[in-house]
Scaffold this motif. Structure first.
Motif, PDB file in Angstrom:
ATOM      1  N   LEU A 167       0.685  -1.050  -0.084  1.00 47.55           N
ATOM      2  CA  LEU A 167       0.242   0.150  -0.081  1.00 47.55           C
ATOM      3  C   LEU A 167       0.949   1.137   0.133  1.00 47.55           C
ATOM      4  O   LEU A 167       0.245   2.155  -0.482  1.00 47.55           O
ATOM      5  N   ASP A 168       1.787   0.838   0.656  1.00 44.95           N
ATOM      6  CA  ASP A 168       3.005   2.257   0.848  1.00 44.95           C
ATOM      7  C   ASP A 168       3.377   2.765  -0.788  1.00 44.95           C
ATOM      8  O   ASP A 168       3.191   3.952  -1.270  1.00 44.95           O
ATOM      9  N   GLU A 169       3.747   1.658  -1.602  1.00 45.97           N
ATOM     10  CA  GLU A 169       3.778   2.423  -3.213  1.00 45.97           C
ATOM     11  C   GLU A 169       3.070   2.609  -3.555  1.00 45.97           C
ATOM     12  O   GLU A 169       3.169   4.126  -4.441  1.00 45.97           O
ATOM     13  N   TYR A 170       1.501   2.506  -3.598  1.00 48.83           N
ATOM     14  CA  TYR A 170       0.321   3.225  -3.677  1.00 48.83           C
ATOM     15  C   TYR A 170      -0.042   5.098  -3.317  1.00 48.83           C
ATOM     16  O   TYR A 170       0.431   6.077  -3.896  1.00 48.83           O
ATOM     17  N   ILE A 171       0.865   4.824  -2.180  1.00 49.94           N
ATOM     18  CA  ILE A 171       0.668   6.155  -1.228  1.00 49.94           C
ATOM     19  C   ILE A 171       1.122   7.149  -2.298  1.00 49.94           C
ATOM     20  O   ILE A 171       1.290   8.376  -2.407  1.00 49.94           O
ATOM     21  N   ARG A 172       2.730   6.384  -1.961  1.00 52.60           N
ATOM     22  CA  ARG A 172       3.712   7.245  -3.045  1.00 52.60           C
ATOM     23  C   ARG A 172       4.031   7.795  -4.011  1.00 52.60           C
ATOM     24  O   ARG A 172       4.163   9.145  -5.171  1.00 52.60           O
ATOM     25  N   ALA A 173       2.899   7.236  -5.291  1.00 55.89           N
ATOM     26  CA  ALA A 173       2.632   7.163  -6.044  1.00 55.89           C
ATOM     27  C   ALA A 173       1.663   8.384  -6.627  1.00 55.89           C
ATOM     28  O   ALA A 173       1.661   9.463  -7.017  1.00 55.89           O
ATOM     29  N   LEU A 174       0.744   8.554  -5.332  1.00 55.89           N
ATOM     30  CA  LEU A 174      -0.407   9.050  -5.174  1.00 55.89           C
ATOM     31  C   LEU A 174       0.306  10.871  -4.557  1.00 55.89           C
ATOM     32  O   LEU A 174      -0.258  12.141  -5.082  1.00 55.89           O
ATOM     33  N   ARG A 175       0.969  10.410  -4.048  1.00 52.10           N
ATOM     34  CA  ARG A 175       2.598  11.226  -3.900  1.00 52.10           C
ATOM     35  C   ARG A 175       2.961  12.234  -5.302  1.00 52.10           C
ATOM     36  O   ARG A 175       3.029  13.482  -4.846  1.00 52.10           O
ATOM     37  N   ARG A 176       3.543  11.702  -5.702  1.00 53.58           N
ATOM     38  CA  ARG A 176       4.110  12.324  -7.126  1.00 53.58           C
ATOM     39  C   ARG A 176       3.132  12.709  -8.129  1.00 53.58           C
ATOM     40  O   ARG A 176       3.595  13.375  -9.396  1.00 53.58           O
ATOM     41  N   GLY A 177       1.520  12.614  -7.638  1.00 46.98           N
ATOM     42  CA  GLY A 177       0.545  12.670  -8.906  1.00 46.98           C
ATOM     43  C   GLY A 177       0.762  11.855  -9.596  1.00 46.98           C
ATOM     44  O   GLY A 177       0.058  11.900 -11.003  1.00 46.98           O
ATOM     45  N   LEU A 178       0.547  10.668  -9.770  1.00 44.52           N
ATOM     46  CA  LEU A 178       0.555   9.788 -10.510  1.00 44.52           C
ATOM     47  C   LEU A 178      -0.955   8.689 -11.149  1.00 44.52           C
ATOM     48  O   LEU A 178      -0.422   8.058  -9.572  1.00 44.52           O
ATOM     49  N   PRO A 179      -0.587   9.054 -11.933  1.00 38.47           N
ATOM     50  CA  PRO A 179      -2.161   7.920 -12.039  1.00 38.47           C
ATOM     51  C   PRO A 179      -1.885   6.546 -11.280  1.00 38.47           C
ATOM     52  O   PRO A 179      -1.049   5.620 -11.253  1.00 38.47           O
ATOM     53  N   VAL A 180      -2.850   6.055 -10.867  1.00 38.49           N
ATOM     54  CA  VAL A 180      -2.785   4.692 -10.120  1.00 38.49           C
ATOM     55  C   VAL A 180      -3.905   3.911 -10.118  1.00 38.49           C
ATOM     56  O   VAL A 180      -5.102   4.471 -11.206  1.00 38.49           O
ATOM     57  N   ASP A 181      -3.854   2.636 -10.709  1.00 40.63           N
ATOM     58  CA  ASP A 181      -5.509   1.249 -10.884  1.00 40.63           C
ATOM     59  C   ASP A 181      -6.435   1.365  -9.204  1.00 40.63           C
ATOM     60  O   ASP A 181      -5.496   0.623  -8.809  1.00 40.63           O
ATOM     61  N   ARG A 182      -7.125   2.268  -9.817  1.00 39.95           N
ATOM     62  CA  ARG A 182      -7.914   2.472  -8.698  1.00 39.95           C
ATOM     63  C   ARG A 182      -8.797   0.517  -7.514  1.00 39.95           C
ATOM     64  O   ARG A 182      -8.845   0.668  -6.863  1.00 39.95           O
ATOM     65  N   LYS A 183      -9.501  -0.230  -9.300  1.00 40.65           N
ATOM     66  CA  LYS A 183      -9.396  -1.471  -8.872  1.00 40.65           C
ATOM     67  C   LYS A 183      -8.400  -1.882  -7.993  1.00 40.65           C
ATOM     68  O   LYS A 183      -8.601  -3.030  -6.655  1.00 40.65           O
ATOM     69  N   ALA A 184      -7.094  -1.939  -8.424  1.00 38.63           N
ATOM     70  CA  ALA A 184      -5.579  -2.843  -7.562  1.00 38.63           C
ATOM     71  C   ALA A 184      -6.093  -2.082  -6.688  1.00 38.63           C
ATOM     72  O   ALA A 184      -5.004  -2.712  -4.573  1.00 38.63           O
ATOM     73  N   LEU A 185      -5.838  -0.887  -6.692  1.00 39.99           N
ATOM     74  CA  LEU A 185      -5.496   0.502  -4.483  1.00 39.99           C
ATOM     75  C   LEU A 185      -7.234  -0.396  -4.104  1.00 39.99           C
ATOM     76  O   LEU A 185      -6.703  -0.686  -3.169  1.00 39.99           O
ATOM     77  N   ILE A 186      -8.232  -0.378  -3.922  1.00 38.78           N
ATOM     78  CA  ILE A 186      -9.260  -0.585  -3.709  1.00 38.78           C
ATOM     79  C   ILE A 186      -8.873  -2.464  -3.035  1.00 38.78           C
ATOM     80  O   ILE A 186      -9.036  -2.262  -1.504  1.00 38.78           O
ATOM     81  N   GLU A 187      -7.950  -3.245  -4.153  1.00 40.28           N
ATOM     82  CA  GLU A 187      -8.200  -4.715  -3.435  1.00 40.28           C
ATOM     83  C   GLU A 187      -6.934  -4.151  -2.682  1.00 40.28           C
ATOM     84  O   GLU A 187      -7.130  -5.412  -1.328  1.00 40.28           O
ATOM     85  N   VAL A 188      -5.454  -3.442  -2.064  1.00 42.68           N
ATOM     86  CA  VAL A 188      -4.816  -3.476  -1.718  1.00 42.68           C
ATOM     87  C   VAL A 188      -5.339  -3.444  -0.365  1.00 42.68           C
ATOM     88  O   VAL A 188      -4.776  -3.472   0.893  1.00 42.68           O
ATOM     89  N   VAL A 189      -6.477  -2.197  -0.499  1.00 41.10           N
ATOM     90  CA  VAL A 189      -6.991  -1.640   0.979  1.00 41.10           C
ATOM     91  C   VAL A 189      -7.854  -2.509   1.637  1.00 41.10           C
ATOM     92  O   VAL A 189      -6.932  -2.469   2.428  1.00 41.10           O
ATOM     93  N   GLU A 190      -8.582  -3.221   1.186  1.00 44.20           N
ATOM     94  CA  GLU A 190      -9.307  -4.496   1.908  1.00 44.20           C
ATOM     95  C   GLU A 190      -8.720  -4.989   2.400  1.00 44.20           C
ATOM     96  O   GLU A 190      -8.616  -5.466   3.220  1.00 44.20           O
ATOM     97  N   LYS A 191      -7.127  -6.081   1.496  1.00 47.73           N
ATOM     98  CA  LYS A 191      -6.887  -6.952   2.152  1.00 47.73           C
ATOM     99  C   LYS A 191      -5.725  -6.321   3.414  1.00 47.73           C
ATOM    100  O   LYS A 191      -5.925  -6.799   4.380  1.00 47.73           O
ATOM    101  N   THR A 192      -5.568  -5.008   3.786  1.00 49.35           N
ATOM    102  CA  THR A 192      -4.761  -4.591   4.237  1.00 49.35           C
ATOM    103  C   THR A 192      -5.287  -4.497   5.481  1.00 49.35           C
ATOM    104  O   THR A 192      -4.991  -5.256   6.925  1.00 49.35           O
ATOM    105  N   GLU A 193      -6.524  -3.946   5.130  1.00 51.16           N
ATOM    106  CA  GLU A 193      -7.158  -3.707   6.555  1.00 51.16           C
ATOM    107  C   GLU A 193      -8.433  -5.357   6.899  1.00 51.16           C
ATOM    108  O   GLU A 193      -7.888  -5.054   8.013  1.00 51.16           O
ATOM    109  N   ALA A 194      -8.524  -6.134   6.035  1.00 55.19           N
ATOM    110  CA  ALA A 194      -8.913  -7.426   6.694  1.00 55.19           C
ATOM    111  C   ALA A 194      -7.729  -8.093   7.542  1.00 55.19           C
ATOM    112  O   ALA A 194      -8.426  -8.307   8.824  1.00 55.19           O
ATOM    113  N   LEU A 195      -6.311  -7.610   7.119  1.00 53.24           N
ATOM    114  CA  LEU A 195      -5.718  -8.615   7.322  1.00 53.24           C
ATOM    115  C   LEU A 195      -5.473  -7.515   9.201  1.00 53.24           C
ATOM    116  O   LEU A 195      -4.777  -8.347  10.155  1.00 53.24           O
TER     117      LEU A 195
END
Length: 401
Positions: free
Chosen positions: A368-396
């Motif tokens: 998830l850190d890598e997605y956050i860093r990409a957002l900090r740099r203003g880069l586009p991210v795969d929203r579906k993949a990001l949601i999956e990572v957030v869901e997985k992190t929350e579940a764990l």
């Protein structure tokens, strides 16, 4: 008493927003007492902030001597006298029976007693308490001006208890003559003074406004906010050092020196940040050892294998500090933050909204850190993949993993 038409000066801690909040208080006596209490805390905080321990954290000797104590004793004495007096005045100011407090003298602390004998004693164990969370709970309970009085008296009493505990531990010669034990005690004392004084101002302000305290009092941070900031800075530092560590592995003697300078600069950036003050004394000690060893390679790197081992050890140490994630307040904070972020992500929030929602959990999960860093740099991210990572992190996290 401050006339209702007079405009009290803006304190360094209270700031213009906090001053406006207090100026809206209609009761002249309540307003005057609040401004006076803030002024007392403001002046005491200046003395606490002035106790700079950083120069003593990069000395090379670990032997028993009094050099550190001799250097800091005058400032420590001033801190104890100033904050002790502030504690007494605040307790009198907010006690149910009003009494003149200006002439109150603080309880004396015999600093010389610790130096009277230098017989070796057993070093005391580290201070272990839940003071940060206790202070936060007191501030959270301050929902009205009447209750505020009791809370402030409790916080001021904490300071008095802290001074007694500090004086007791200082009487152990093993503390005064051991640089790192002494620095740990002083860091603990400084931290507790800061937190109590800031919490007193927060307790005064909180019942008077609906705005979050961190907006009204930018300096004030509760235990969770401090942990979030420290984790964020530690994780960024760990990532940068890991990158430099990889460069060192394949570097020649000449190539390693610029990397050494880059590591030194990055460490100093971290140490200069406010988050460094939230680092625990034992971790500061380890980081200081790395800085001292790194300084030995300042001019040239003749022992390349030794330098590589040093940088690798630093990288491993910073990874170990991810254990900060185990703190209870961070677990609860991250669960709430991740759930809120999921709502924003699933609702189609933009990159800036996603960054605002996810930035506080930087350090919880490396993917998830890598997605956050990409957002900090203003880069586009795969929203579906990001949601999956957030869901997985929350579940764990919800499962206790």
């Amino acid at each position: 008493m401050t006339p209702s038409s007079a405009r009290p000066p803006v304190s360094a801690f209270l700031g213009p927003l906090g001053t406006e909040v207090l100026e809206r208080v209609r009761d002249v006596r309540v307003r005057a007492r609040a401004f006076r209490a803030v002024s007392i805390c403001d002046e005491a905080l200046k003395v606490v902030d002035a106790l700079d321990l950083s120069p003593h954290e990069i000395q090379g000797s670990d032997g028993r001597d009094l050099s550190v104590w001799n250097a800091v004793a005058p400032q420590v004495r001033e801190l104890l006298v100033t904050v002790g007096r502030a504690s007494r005045v605040l307790q009198d100011l907010f006690s149910p029976i009003e009494s003149p407090a200006d002439e109150a003298e603080p309880a004396s602390v015999d600093l010389e007693l610790a130096l009277s004998t230098m017989e070796h004693g057993e070093p005391p164990g580290p201070i272990r308490d839940r003071r940060e969370l206790e202070i936060d709970r007191l501030v959270e309970r301050t929902t009205d001006v009447v209750l505020c009085h009791d809370i402030i008296c409790q916080l001021a009493s904490m300071l008095a208890a802290d001074f007694h505990a500090f004086a007791t531990r200082l009487r152990n010669p093993a503390v005064v003559s051991d640089r790192w034990l002494l620095l740990a005690e002083l860091q603990e004392l400084k931290s507790k003074c800061t937190q109590c004084l800031e919490a007193i101002v927060a307790s005064i302000i909180q019942p008077l406004t609906d705005q979050p305290l961190h907006i009204i009092l930018p300096r004030y941070a509760d235990a969770t906010a401090r942990a979030v900031l420290l984790r964020s800075k530690l994780v960024d530092l760990a990532r940068d050092i890991a990158v430099l560590n990889q460069k060192v592995k394949g570097a020649t003697h000449g190539q390693a020196l610029p990397v050494r300078h880059a590591i030194a600069v990055r460490l100093e950036e971290f140490i200069d940040h406010a988050a460094y003050e939230y680092l625990r004394p034992a971790d500061k000690r380890e980081l200081s050892k790395f800085r001292i060893d790194l300084k030995s390679y300042e001019q040239a790197i003749e022992n390349l294998s030794g330098f590589r081992a040093l940088v690798d050890g630093l990288s491993v140490f910073l990874d170990v500090l991810r254990a900060i994630n185990q703190r209870d307040q961070l677990v609860q904070h991250d669960l709430q933050t991740l759930r809120s972020a999921l709502v924003i992500a699933e609702a189609g929030g933009g990159g800036s909204d996603l960054l605002t929602a996810l930035r506080p959990v930087l350090g919880r999960n490396t993917e998830l850190d890598e997605y956050i860093r990409a957002l900090r740099r203003g880069l586009p991210v795969d929203r579906k993949a990001l949601i999956e990572v957030v869901e997985k992190t929350e579940a764990l996290l919800a499962a206790g993993c």
